[in-house]
Motif scaffolding. Sequence first.
Motif, short mmCIF file in Angstrom:
data_model
loop_
_atom_site.label_atom_id
_atom_site.label_comp_id
_atom_site.label_asym_id
_atom_site.label_seq_id
_atom_site.Cartn_x
_atom_site.Cartn_y
_atom_site.Cartn_z
N VAL A 90 0.82 -1.23 -0.19
CA VAL A 90 -0.04 0.09 0.03
C VAL A 90 1.02 1.24 -0.21
O VAL A 90 2.02 1.20 0.37
CB VAL A 90 -0.76 0.13 1.35
CG1 VAL A 90 0.00 0.06 2.52
CG2 VAL A 90 -1.85 1.24 1.09
N LYS A 91 0.32 2.40 -0.67
CA LYS A 91 1.14 3.74 -0.61
C LYS A 91 0.72 4.28 0.81
O LYS A 91 -0.42 4.63 0.93
CB LYS A 91 0.64 4.52 -1.77
CG LYS A 91 1.37 5.60 -1.65
CD LYS A 91 1.05 6.44 -2.98
CE LYS A 91 1.57 7.79 -3.20
NZ LYS A 91 1.20 8.76 -4.25
N PHE A 175 0.76 8.96 8.17
CA PHE A 175 -0.46 9.13 8.75
C PHE A 175 -1.53 8.02 8.24
O PHE A 175 -1.67 7.82 6.79
CB PHE A 175 -1.19 10.38 8.80
CG PHE A 175 -2.49 10.70 8.97
CD1 PHE A 175 -2.65 10.71 10.50
CD2 PHE A 175 -3.39 11.02 7.93
CE1 PHE A 175 -4.15 11.04 10.76
CE2 PHE A 175 -4.75 11.63 8.57
CZ PHE A 175 -5.04 11.26 9.76
N PHE A 176 -2.63 7.55 9.07
CA PHE A 176 -3.26 6.55 8.60
C PHE A 176 -4.91 6.97 8.77
O PHE A 176 -5.04 7.53 9.95
CB PHE A 176 -3.29 5.18 9.14
CG PHE A 176 -4.40 4.11 8.63
CD1 PHE A 176 -4.16 3.39 7.45
CD2 PHE A 176 -5.37 3.71 9.59
CE1 PHE A 176 -5.27 2.39 7.29
CE2 PHE A 176 -6.25 2.91 9.21
CZ PHE A 176 -6.36 2.36 7.84
N PHE A 338 5.89 -6.16 8.35
CA PHE A 338 4.45 -5.84 8.27
C PHE A 338 4.07 -4.77 9.63
O PHE A 338 2.99 -4.52 9.84
CB PHE A 338 3.48 -6.89 8.69
CG PHE A 338 3.72 -8.05 7.60
CD1 PHE A 338 3.25 -7.66 6.07
CD2 PHE A 338 4.28 -9.24 7.75
CE1 PHE A 338 3.47 -8.62 5.17
CE2 PHE A 338 4.37 -9.93 6.40
CZ PHE A 338 4.04 -9.89 5.22
N GLY A 339 4.90 -4.37 10.39
CA GLY A 339 4.80 -3.55 11.75
C GLY A 339 4.10 -2.41 11.47
O GLY A 339 3.21 -2.05 12.11
N PRO A 340 4.32 -1.51 10.41
CA PRO A 340 3.73 -0.33 10.20
C PRO A 340 2.04 -0.53 10.19
O PRO A 340 1.39 0.19 10.65
CB PRO A 340 4.44 0.36 9.05
CG PRO A 340 5.63 -0.02 9.01
CD PRO A 340 5.36 -1.59 9.41
N MET A 341 1.74 -1.36 9.27
CA MET A 341 0.26 -1.83 8.96
C MET A 341 -0.40 -2.40 10.06
O MET A 341 -1.73 -2.18 10.14
CB MET A 341 0.10 -2.25 7.74
CG MET A 341 0.40 -1.73 6.48
SD MET A 341 -0.52 -0.06 6.61
CE MET A 341 -2.23 -0.75 6.17
#
Length: 784
Positions: A90-91, A175-176, A338-341
């Motif tokens: 994902v971007k 930022f999500f 995968f940590g950030p997501m």
Amino acid sequence: MSGSGVGQGMGQSVRRREDDRLIVGRGRYMDDINRPNQLHGYVLRSPHANARIASIDSAAAKAMPGVHAIYLGNDVAEVKPLPCMVDNMVKLVRRDGSPRFFPPHHVIARSHARHVGDPVAFVVAVTRNQARDAAEAIVVDYEVLPTITDTESAAKPGAHVIYGDQGASDNFAFFFTMGDKAKSDEVFAKAAHVVEFKHVNQRLICASMEPRGSIGEYDAASGRYTLTTNTQSVYRNRAVCAGMLGVPESQIHVIAPDIGGSFGMKGMPYPEQALVLVAAKRLGRPVKWYSDRSEAFLSDTQGRDLVTSAKLAVDRDGRFLGVRVYSVGSIGAYASNFGPMILAAGSTRLLPGCYTVPSVFAEADIVITNKVFTDAYRGAGRPEASYVIERLVDLAARKLAIDPAEIRRRNLIQPAQMPFTGATGLVFDSGDFPKNLEDALRLADWNGFSARRWAAKARGKLRGIGLSVYVEQTAGGGAESSRIEVRPDGAIDVMVGALAQGQGHETTFAQVAAEKLGVAYDRITILQGDSDKLPTGGGTGGSKSGYSAGGAVHEGVQKIVKKGTAIAAHLLEAADADIEYRAGRFTIAGTDRSVTLAEVAKAAQDPNKLPPGTTPGLTEDASFTPPATFPNGCHVVEVEIDPDTGVIKLDRYTVVDDFGHVINPMIVHGQVHGGIAQGVGQALYEDTIYDAESGQLLTGSFMDYTMPRADHLPSITIETNVVPCKTNPLGIKGAGESGTTGATGAVINAVLDALAPVGVTHIEMPATPQRVWQAIQAARKTAA
């Protein structure tokens, strides 16, 4: 097509066959493996959480006995940084729309060390002790810099910018956001009631029984590397190491031996894996690195680390209208796999839980701190989401004076609504959430709790009951592979891409193959962990192995039977369409003429006995790409608290789960037990604490980091409701992480129910005796 697995097929509580060797010490773990002429590596790690490396003097260390090489950051400059897999998914952007900021994660720090434990040098010597002694002789001149270990502090204006030397203007990685803010604003403005709370989902140490380890080898003649390592995916390690070393994947062979636990932590690549390969090539000898427990605390990925403010909008009748959250999550010093997501989408997509919640809006700022990088830890975002919604539901029940079970009844998704598409876009294919709740309440004797509370009060204790209704999303979308070979003597080898770290794959996949082939369970051998023997595959993670590798085995059986049918028809001089397969035998329909699977396998070795164009051998490769599954259930917990000491006794624990079809109930129960233990650990005992000024890990050993123990847990009552999954051929829903997902909310709800009579309305995890006692004293002081 299938027949009986002779009483040991799917659905049977077959004893784990691997335990015959593992529990008596015949397992083969990384510490057991050594290569001829092997050297040993040792990593010198930074003692500072944030420091510029002014200079390194390794001259004296290089001259010490047994030392073959010392590598600093610039010595391995050709090795590319560790990648973050999220970039392929994902971007990600920051609040201003600029690209996400993930600092390069070099295998050895070059100009700066960014957390305590960051590699500064890699020493290779004849023995590990020699390598360690030499590492201690290396002189590093550090310029110590300001440190940020508190997650919220990293997001504050004016905070020290950790990566200012790389052009960063703040500590935000990205930022999500998810959902419609305008709709959420409207929902909350019109709601009759709003409940809210803020909490810290604390950072956790994974603490698998076996530490990480790797052996690197290089064959100069072929130009191939061999990496032996305890990983959850030989394929991911192969791909990542190939990319980091700049070679084709075909030049790297990855082998995984027995693995002593992981919980997600061994699912991602690490610096040491590339380092042993580089050193092996340069030195012409195998190089082994093996972590000790102290090193693991400083270098293994850690879990959770999320600060969340959450709100629930409710109408006058207790119906849920909307959920909204704002979180700040810490990836640590680097972005891992995968940590950030996990901190972003992983902790938000399941916020509605098992309930009909029309509106969900979530925002998350993901920041960089001077701590070890975070990544998957059993549940990987789902326990965080479940905790939020289940705490909010209890707060709503208390505010509206509705029984916690009743408010859940009013809002649960009903079976008739399946498949159900929720506000976050997830589609639940199956489940009976109300039945899970009612069955758990009955087994836990919910209605009889009042008498037990009064009995506890008579003994001077505070007793509470809590529940958590959970649903989680397991991993999907990645292909898994199998290879099935039927030998001429009827023995069957089944190789799968999934890797066991304690789940019992040797047993369960043999049960699947026995069930689908209709042969004796003891004729099947399960093989795993070799990227040359099975060149493609996925690996283990996200509770997917049962249905992904199991699905691949199922597909492989179909192909074996199809090929076997053609060979049997040729041998019996019949048409393929006239052949029936059942219980290990191919039979001409309506006759007694048949050949066994073993006879077909033997004939398959002789080209003269095969139909024209048929490849010799009865071996088939297969793959299966599953969508996610949605296991679900209900936990009910009772605790008893000593108000004079704050000590919590976990007295009763009941859980009802829906895992669809269950391959092996005994193994699944064991998985649930382990998951609950880890959830209880987070709720009551475990906390990763860093010193705010120095960034030192204060809970750096089991002397300070409290692990749950056997006597902390009561006997756990477990039942299952079978609602088959509709998205894979076995009807399975992943079971490995569900115990953790449901546990924290149920335990803390029970604790707060016990503390409610003295006026305590909130407590952070872990609810340690000190924290509980302090909360009681503060409530009493306020009441006075």
